[in-house]
Scaffold this motif. Structure first.
Motif, PDB file in Angstrom:
ATOM      1  N   ALA A 277     -20.859  -1.070 -11.881  1.00  0.00           N
ATOM      2  CA  ALA A 277     -20.484  -2.433 -12.164  1.00  0.00           C
ATOM      3  C   ALA A 277     -20.942  -3.488 -10.480  1.00  0.00           C
ATOM      4  N   ALA A 278     -19.846  -2.551  -9.683  1.00  0.00           N
ATOM      5  CA  ALA A 278     -19.818  -3.635  -8.152  1.00  0.00           C
ATOM      6  C   ALA A 278     -21.213  -3.297  -7.165  1.00  0.00           C
TER       7      ALA A 278
ATOM      8  N   MET B  76     -18.910  -4.327  -1.463  1.00  0.00           N
ATOM      9  CA  MET B  76     -19.166  -3.570  -2.664  1.00  0.00           C
ATOM     10  C   MET B  76     -17.035  -3.015  -2.658  1.00  0.00           C
ATOM     11  N   SER B  77     -16.591  -2.763  -2.293  1.00  0.00           N
ATOM     12  CA  SER B  77     -14.633  -2.581  -2.305  1.00  0.00           C
ATOM     13  C   SER B  77     -14.242  -4.193  -2.873  1.00  0.00           C
TER      14      SER B  77
ATOM     15  N   GLY C 161     -12.048  -4.442  -6.036  1.00  0.00           N
ATOM     16  CA  GLY C 161     -10.934  -4.675  -6.283  1.00  0.00           C
ATOM     17  C   GLY C 161     -10.962  -6.151  -6.823  1.00  0.00           C
ATOM     18  N   LEU C 162     -11.958  -6.891  -6.972  1.00  0.00           N
ATOM     19  CA  LEU C 162     -11.523  -8.225  -7.909  1.00  0.00           C
ATOM     20  C   LEU C 162     -11.637  -8.067  -9.718  1.00  0.00           C
ATOM     21  N   MET C 163     -12.125  -6.925 -10.004  1.00  0.00           N
ATOM     22  CA  MET C 163     -12.362  -6.148 -11.277  1.00  0.00           C
ATOM     23  C   MET C 163     -10.543  -5.811 -11.590  1.00  0.00           C
TER      24      MET C 163
END
Length: 207
Positions: free
Chosen positions: A179-180, A199-200, A204-206
């Motif tokens: 997804a990222a 991407m990391s 984290g936002l998810m």
């Protein structure tokens, strides 16, 4: 997953970093299976595309079908497929290498000028090992491993799938990476390890 985990998923055995995602809609075609299995495969591709917020389409304007799956019993059968050698460079030496190591699967990618994936060829030699897998497990595994250009070592020690009760599912952390990776802000390809940091941050936002 922290940034090191993400980076390892796209760091190849030679130490180089290589990331790419699809840059166009995915138009699959499957050879060598019965109709009921075809539905399972397309269902798995659709599920992974939905996770990536990426389009699955009926046709590609340039290639017609750009996501080709081949099921067969012997690697030499590929050499009899019309025009496959035009789409997969050095097909004969590739088949020879795969026979030599007794491989039962291989994925070949083609890329556009931006480095994005524009085609993928999934080759599955149905030996006893692959034949023993449920169709949905095999389909989901291959769809997952084809939605991004993962490292050649990414899933050597651990499958991208997990068993929950009697149901095979995509590991949640791998789903988050997919997804990222398809965040529109990110580039479609990168050879810079700092891409893993970006991407990391989105993973984290998810959470």
């Amino acid at each position: 997953m922290d940034v090191t985990d993400v980076e390892q998923l796209f760091t190849r055995a030679d130490g180089s970093f290589a990331f790419a995602r699809w840059g166009r809609g995915i138009a699959p075609v499957v050879f060598g299976v019965e109709d009921e299995t075809l539905g399972v495969i397309k269902g798995a591709i659709d599920a992974v595309c939905r996770l990536a917020s990426h389009e699955m389409t009926d046709g590609d304007a340039e290639l017609g079908s750009n996501f080709m799956w081949f099921f067969f019993r012997d690697w030499d059968e590929l050499l009899e497929v019309p025009r496959l050698g035009d789409m997969v460079p050095d097909l004969e030496p590739l088949v020879a290498r795969l026979k030599e190591v007794d491989a039962n699967q291989y994925r070949a990618f083609r890329f556009d000028d931006a480095g994005a994936i524009k085609a993928c060829f999934v080759f599955l030699r149905m030996d006893n090992s692959l034949s023993a897998l449920p169709a949905d497990t095999l389909a989901l595994s291959q769809a997952t491993q084809s939605i991004l250009l993962w490292s050649d070592t990414a899933f050597k020690t651990q499958s991208p799938l997990a068993l929950v009760g009697e149901t095979t599912v995509l590991r949640p952390e791998i789903g988050q990476v997919i997804a990222a990776a398809y965040d529109p802000i990110l580039p479609v390809s990168s050879h810079d390890p700092t891409h893993a940091l970006r991407m990391s941050a989105r993973i984290g936002l998810m959470q």
